[in-house]
Design a protein around this motif. Structure first.
Motif, short mmCIF file in Angstrom:
data_model
loop_
_atom_site.label_atom_id
_atom_site.label_comp_id
_atom_site.label_asym_id
_atom_site.label_seq_id
_atom_site.Cartn_x
_atom_site.Cartn_y
_atom_site.Cartn_z
N SER A 6 0.85 -1.19 0.00
CA SER A 6 0.00 0.00 0.00
C SER A 6 0.88 1.24 0.00
CB SER A 6 -0.95 -0.01 1.20
OG SER A 6 -0.25 -0.08 2.40
N ARG A 91 -7.68 6.40 -3.43
CA ARG A 91 -7.76 5.21 -2.56
C ARG A 91 -9.18 4.66 -2.55
NH1 ARG A 91 -8.15 9.69 0.64
NH2 ARG A 91 -9.51 9.63 2.46
N GLU A 95 -10.33 2.89 2.84
CA GLU A 95 -8.87 2.80 2.93
C GLU A 95 -8.28 4.12 3.43
OE1 GLU A 95 -7.94 -0.24 -0.80
OE2 GLU A 95 -7.44 1.88 -1.00
N ALA A 98 -3.60 3.51 0.44
CA ALA A 98 -4.19 2.96 -0.78
C ALA A 98 -3.57 1.61 -1.09
CB ALA A 98 -3.98 3.93 -1.94
#
Length: 107
Positions: A6, A91, A95, A98
């Motif tokens: 992420s 995102r 979230e 992301a």
């Protein structure tokens, strides 16, 4: 085991504070990460971007993430770290960091 990547931006002027926070991460937060079946968790920085990588070894990711989100110490940690972040406008719903699509892996 499933790998997760992420990304998020570091807020301007917050990199040193973020580094100090993570150099002395709270033991209770680290225990909760492990208890929620996360292994090999790393955060990298480059040019204002933070990249996170971890491996999930449990059987119910959603339940483990809900358990982590309900933990009072983890919630306090997130409140301290959140001002250091600038989440991406792209995102997904729900979230903060992301989630990224894994395109390649070689072991």
């Amino acid at each position: 085991m499933k790998r997760y990547g992420s990304v998020i931006r570091i807020a301007p002027g917050k990199l040193e504070e973020y580094k100090k926070l993570h150099a002395a991460a709270w033991p209770g937060v680290l225990r909760m990460i492990s208890a929620c079946n996360i292994r090999n968790y790393s955060i990298y920085h480059k040019d204002g971007w933070l990249f996170s990588y971890f491996e999930y070894v449990g059987d119910n990711y959603e339940a483990d993430m809900a358990r982590m989100a309900a933990d009072p110490e983890t919630r306090r940690w997130w409140a301290v770290c959140k001002p250091c972040h600038e989440p991406l406008s792209t995102r997904g719903e729900g979230e903060w960091w992301a989630e990224m699509e894994e395109l390649f892996h070689h072991s």
